[in-house]
Enzyme design. Structure first.
Site, short mmCIF file in Angstrom:
data_model
loop_
_atom_site.label_atom_id
_atom_site.label_comp_id
_atom_site.label_asym_id
_atom_site.label_seq_id
_atom_site.Cartn_x
_atom_site.Cartn_y
_atom_site.Cartn_z
N HIS A 89 0.80 -1.22 0.00
CA HIS A 89 0.00 0.00 0.00
C HIS A 89 0.84 1.28 0.00
CE1 HIS A 89 -3.78 2.27 0.94
NE2 HIS A 89 -4.31 1.20 0.37
N ASP A 150 -7.39 4.05 9.23
CA ASP A 150 -8.73 4.02 8.65
C ASP A 150 -8.96 2.77 7.82
OD1 ASP A 150 -9.42 6.41 9.79
OD2 ASP A 150 -8.97 7.62 8.04
N GLU A 263 -12.42 12.78 13.67
CA GLU A 263 -11.81 13.07 12.37
C GLU A 263 -12.64 14.16 11.69
OE1 GLU A 263 -10.62 10.16 9.56
OE2 GLU A 263 -9.57 8.89 11.01
#
Length: 536
Positions: A89, A150, A263
């Site tokens: 990633h 997340d 957030e």
């Protein structure tokens, strides 16, 4: 037989090229492969902006195999690099290498299952384990890690090499602040256990160290009792000052009278508020920016995203607790959106969005992401110059913004944050699409990132990149500032040949500047060795 012969021949060629002292049979037993499928897979990442093929790929089943490979690299006469890769990633090729071996830490057969120690409230996990699997293992004991990212389909070693942040970080700190102990393979091939008490220099260097000092093969993660459900709330603001004031107030709260996750994100065009990141809102009743008073604010809205965890036994009091907290906030009164869901579904929310994008062919596209830590004192300047300036009224993905408390970060780690008590993450999580629209092209978004960085530099905002990407060592020195000398000293101590994580472009492998970095022709005896290795 023919396939195995070709594989062994390729490994023998690798041995001669880099000067390994190992026999081909030893490398094959380790799981080293030059299979085109594995090599191509290791040559790309989530960013899809770079492609670099390694000389070979290792799929280890133990820390010992990782250590044996790194030791071979450290002792090889010609030298080669070793880069650990989790779920791939990275954005800018940080886990890639064209001069060595990629260690594929995540995947079937790697490491072992997480081992939960319920009485001690921690879990031991393989460095390549994905956080989603850590969560599932811990939930079986009614426990869960305290701090998250997340997106849960990331490897433990990968996030701990950066920091690992999400909406819980204001209270629990980043993931690197919730680690008791690590097993690390250093750049010398030494397998070392480290913690705050044992080998503390290595422990602190590796956490947030971008893979420069060692490969994490085991992490001991702190746990807490897992809640059963989550009340998930979103409220909107048209005034940036009110938005940040409320965010900063919420992260200052302690004890039970607080939200568990804080957030937010920025909405600069009508479409984004109802896109995948904001799928929270009902498609049957789409939110209109123009209806919420944003026209007097440059067409920009700000969304505060908060949650309250609870158990079914406390459901009768959760509404009152939330109402008491919301009464102190100054959001647009008609903009409250609430949903209720199981804890695991909330944590795994982004994966559901991923599946939708994959079905539309919109996941495997270039991702020119830019993540910045912005000091609290400069966040209003950032809003004026970027959200209401450089971005215009179009973007190509979510823009996250939320504050964190610096006292929840250990300054002994390798991570660099702004020198203020409170700082913000601003994350531009954009996707480049080849759909003919200029504002969504890779070139446009990349240039826009450059403009944002230039603005921050020229206006003295003193931002720091999170998941940093630089091309020169002078830029890295500026990034690390006062931490650079220690960072460089730890590199020389734990990876003196600079063979680890060369894709970060921080240090040049020592062998690349030496005369022995020439590729040799494969001698005739290699064919004989390849055939002999078939019967191992």
């Amino acid at each position: 037989m023919a396939t195995k012969l070709l594989l062994t021949f390729a490994i023998c060629r690798l041995i001669v090229t880099v000067g390994l002292t190992l026999e081909p049979t030893e490398l094959l037993r380790l799981g080293l492969t030059v299979d085109p499928v594995d090599v191509v897979s290791a040559s790309v990442d989530f960013g899809l902006m770079t492609k670099v093929e390694p000389l070979a790929v290792l799929r280890p089943s133990s820390a010992k195999e990782v250590a044996q490979l790194v030791k071979a690299a450290y002792e090889s006469s010609h030298g080669f690099t070793v880069s650990a890769r989790g779920h791939g990633h990275s954005i800018n090729g940080q886990a890639q290498t064209g001069t060595g071996v990629v260690v594929q830490m995540s995947g079937v057969g790697s490491g072992g299952k997480p081992r939960v120690w319920g009485g001690d409230m921690y879990v031991d996990v393989w460095g390549g384990e994905l956080w989603i699997d850590v969560l599932k293992s811990c939930l079986a004991y009614g426990l869960a890690p305290k701090s998250w990212t997340d997106y849960l389909y990331l490897s433990v070693g990968g996030t701990l090499s950066n920091a690992g942040i999400s909406g819980q970080a204001f209270h629990h700190g980043p993931q690197i602040s919730n680690v008791h102990e690590l097993d690390v393979v250093t750049g010398k091939g030494e397998l070392m256990t480290c913690s705050k008490e044992q080998n503390p220099e290595l422990f602190h260097a590796v956490l947030g160290g971008l893979g420069q000092f060692g490969i994490i093969t085991r992490a001991r993660i702190s746990l807490e009792p897992a809640p059963q459900r989550v009340r998930w709330i979103r409220v909107l603001y048209s005034n940036f000052s009110a938005f940040t004031k409320d965010q900063e107030y919420l992260i200052s709260l302690h004890g039970n009278q607080k939200f568990d996750y804080v957030e937010g994100f920025v909405i600069v065009d009508e479409g984004l508020i109802n896109n995948w990141r904001s799928s929270f809102f009902s498609p049957r009743n789409p939110v209109k920016i123009s209806s919420l008073g944003s026209n007097n604010n440059g067409g920009v809205l700000y969304c505060l995203e908060i949650t309250k965890n609870y158990h079914e036994s406390t459901v009768e009091t959760i509404d009152q607790e939330i109402e008491a907290l919301l009464k102190k906030l100054n959001f647009i009164p008609t903009s409250v959106f609430t949903t209720d869901l199981p804890y695991v579904d909330f944590l795994d929310r982004v994966h559901k969005a991923e599946l939708k994008l994959r079905s539309k062919g919109m996941w495997e596209v270039p991702h020119p992401w830019l993540n910045l830590f912005v000091p609290k004192s400069k966040i209003a300047d950032f809003d004026r110059g970027v959200f209401k300036g450089i971005l215009g009224n179009k973007t190509s993905g979510p823009i996250l913004i939320y504050p964190m408390n610096k006292n929840k970060w250990n300054d002994k780690s390798s991570v660099v944050t702004p020198d203020e008590d409170v700082f913000y993450l601003v994350a531009f999580l954009r996707s480049a699409l080849d759909n003919g629209e200029e504002t969504q092209s890779l070139e446009y978004l990349t240039n826009q990132n450059r403009r944002i960085l230039k603005f921050c530099d020229e206006d003295g905002l003193k931002v720091k990149q999170y998941l940093p990407h630089y091309k020169t060592q002078s830029e890295w020195k500026e990034h690390y500032g006062s931490k650079w000398d220690r960072f460089q000293r730890m590199k020389m101590k734990f990876d003196p040949r600079h063979i680890l994580a060369s894709g970060q472009n921080i240090f040049t492998p020592t062998f690349l500047s030496s005369s022995n970095m020439m590729v040799m022709d494969t001698p005739i005896p290699i064919k004989q060795k390849a055939r002999e290795a078939i019967d191992f």
